[in-house]
Design a protein around this motif. Structure first.
Motif, short mmCIF file in Angstrom:
data_model
loop_
_atom_site.label_atom_id
_atom_site.label_comp_id
_atom_site.label_asym_id
_atom_site.label_seq_id
_atom_site.Cartn_x
_atom_site.Cartn_y
_atom_site.Cartn_z
N ASP A 1 0.83 -1.21 0.00
CA ASP A 1 0.00 0.00 0.00
C ASP A 1 0.87 1.26 0.00
O ASP A 1 0.61 2.20 -0.76
N MET A 2 1.87 1.29 0.87
CA MET A 2 2.72 2.47 0.96
C MET A 2 3.49 2.71 -0.33
O MET A 2 3.64 3.85 -0.77
N ALA A 3 3.98 1.63 -0.93
CA ALA A 3 4.73 1.76 -2.18
C ALA A 3 3.82 2.23 -3.32
O ALA A 3 4.20 3.08 -4.13
N LYS A 4 2.60 1.68 -3.37
CA LYS A 4 1.67 2.08 -4.42
C LYS A 4 1.29 3.55 -4.31
O LYS A 4 1.26 4.27 -5.32
N ILE A 5 1.01 3.98 -3.09
CA ILE A 5 0.55 5.37 -2.94
C ILE A 5 1.69 6.34 -3.17
O ILE A 5 1.46 7.46 -3.66
N ARG A 6 2.93 5.94 -2.87
CA ARG A 6 4.06 6.81 -3.19
C ARG A 6 4.23 6.92 -4.71
O ARG A 6 4.49 8.01 -5.23
N ARG A 7 4.06 5.79 -5.40
CA ARG A 7 4.18 5.83 -6.86
C ARG A 7 3.05 6.66 -7.46
O ARG A 7 3.26 7.43 -8.43
N PHE A 8 1.86 6.54 -6.92
CA PHE A 8 0.73 7.35 -7.37
C PHE A 8 1.02 8.83 -7.14
O PHE A 8 0.75 9.68 -8.00
N PRO B 1 9.45 5.56 6.05
CA PRO B 1 8.57 4.47 6.48
C PRO B 1 8.66 3.21 5.62
O PRO B 1 8.50 2.10 6.13
N LEU B 2 8.90 3.37 4.32
CA LEU B 2 9.02 2.19 3.46
C LEU B 2 10.31 1.44 3.73
O LEU B 2 10.33 0.20 3.79
#
Length: 398
Positions: free
Chosen positions: A65-72, A316-317
């Protein structure tokens, strides 16, 4: 968890409200931390029990989730720089605060965001491309709040805190009716998100007064990212923000906002506390806005790169990746798949954004009042005449 299992809050030496008979958080800062920057999982006398509930799949999900939202976030920022969005509000650095708290909520809970809670939107299954409509200026909102119990973004600073308390008071009254009817509907609570800058607004004070007076089932979630645009936190408050809860008479907890495990644990406890009729809770997530306040902002004008670099070491990631690898809970294939999923999400968001069509501006006139209004009709007639002037110029040019 039933109401008899929830501990009763009290105040420790730092002014922090904690469950009865237990000390929690760093004695010097009052901050709850479970997963350190080095990826080592520590213990806490209160919240470790909540962290133990997490399965490996959930921990991997937090990272994804954290990686996806950072990419978004990166893609949305690029879209704004390329003229596809009027403005964008980055969240990079605050992923753990948003994913941890959002994943702690249950479907029946209702969420009131500000304008930066893209990660929370992901946890509530909102189509992320819907977020772009508001920032492209083609929608008054972008999504239906009823579908996911995720309210529209609020651009008026701190206004959503008042709305959230009113909604929570409504939930409270509905629950009383359900209890009298012996309904099996699950109990619900509200999360109200705001930033450290908004904490200086009178709306936040009024919200907490009403929440405390009526014992409303609301969790106030403050993402303290250290900068209210160009104003540092120390200018806004002389004490940690979570200590303000003491003055209202309800629990206040400070948590490492870059520690997704601790954020999830604290928020889960707070929501249980609220759902069981024990009243409001204030959570201060101690985090950092790595980028600009918005794409119209230049943080190099008011803060040093050394400060940013220090916080990047607390990413955080990175800390969750270290933990997952050290515990053998994720391998290279997992992280590669997460990257691919993020790129696919970015491609989807980009293609959707580029395909967005601006609505007919005449529709805006129809949405001012429920019924026809002579002043609006007059303004629309003027605009049509204004438009026709451009048509005449085009004809003359041919």
């Amino acid at each position: 968890m039933g109401s008899t299992q929830l501990p009763t809050p009290r105040i420790n030496g730092t002014g922090q409200h904690i469950p009865e008979g237990m000390e929690s958080g760093d004695p010097a800062t009052g901050m709850v931390q479970l997963l350190g920057p080095d990826g080592t999982l520590g213990t806490d006398p209160v919240f470790s029990d909540y962290a133990k509930r997490l399965e490996p799949e959930q921990l991997r999900g937090f990272y994804a989730d954290m990686a996806k939202i950072r990419r978004f976030d990166q893609e949305a920022t690029a879209l704004q720089r390329q003229g596809e969005l009027a403005l964008w509000v980055p969240l990079t650095g605050q992923e753990a605060a948003q994913i941890g708290s959002g994943r702690a909520s249950q479907p029946q809970d209702y969420i009131f965001p500000t304008y930066r809670e893209h990660g929370v939107a992901l946890t509530r299954n909102v189509d992320l491309s819907e977020l772009l409509k508001l920032f492209r200026g083609i929608s008054n909102g972008g999504w239906d709040p009823k579908e996911n119990n995720f309210h529209l973004y609020t651009l008026v600073l701190a206004a959503q805190t008042l709305h959230s308390v009113g909604y929570a008071m409504g939930i409270q009254r509905d629950q009383k009716l359900a209890d009298s009817a012996e309904s099996n509907e699950p109990k619900a609570a509200v999360i109200s998100y705001f930033g450290d800058g908004a904490s200086s607004e009178g709306d936040v004070h009024e919200s907490m007064v009403f929440a405390a007076s009526y014992n409303a089932p609301v969790v106030f979630f403050c993402q303290n990212n250290h900068w209210a645009i160009s104003v540092p936190t120390e200018v806004q408050t002389k004490i940690p923000l979570f200590n303000r809860a003491k003055g209202y008479g309800f629990p206040g907890i400070r948590v490492d906002g870059n520690d997704v495990i601790a954020v999830h644990a604290v928020t889960e406890w707070a929501l249980e506390h609220a759902r069981e009729g024990r009243g409001p809770v204030l959570i201060e997530a101690h985090t950092y806005r790595v980028g600009a306040h918005t794409t119209a902002d230049d943080p190099t004008k008011y803060r040093l790169s050394a400060e940013e670099n220090e916080w990047r070491s607390k990413d955080p990631l990175d800390r969750l990746e270290k933990y997952l690898r050290a515990e053998g809970l994720a391998d290279d294939a997992f992280f590669e798949q997460v990257k691919q999923d993020g790129d696919e999400l970015a491609a989807y968001v980009r293609s959707t954004a580029l395909a967005l069509q601006a609505p007919d501006i005449h529709d805006a006139f129809a949405g001012v009042y429920a019924e026809a209004h002579p002043l609006v009709a007059e303004e629309q007639a003027w605009f049509r005449e204004y438009e026709s002037g451009f048509e005449s110029e085009e004809e003359a040019g041919h």
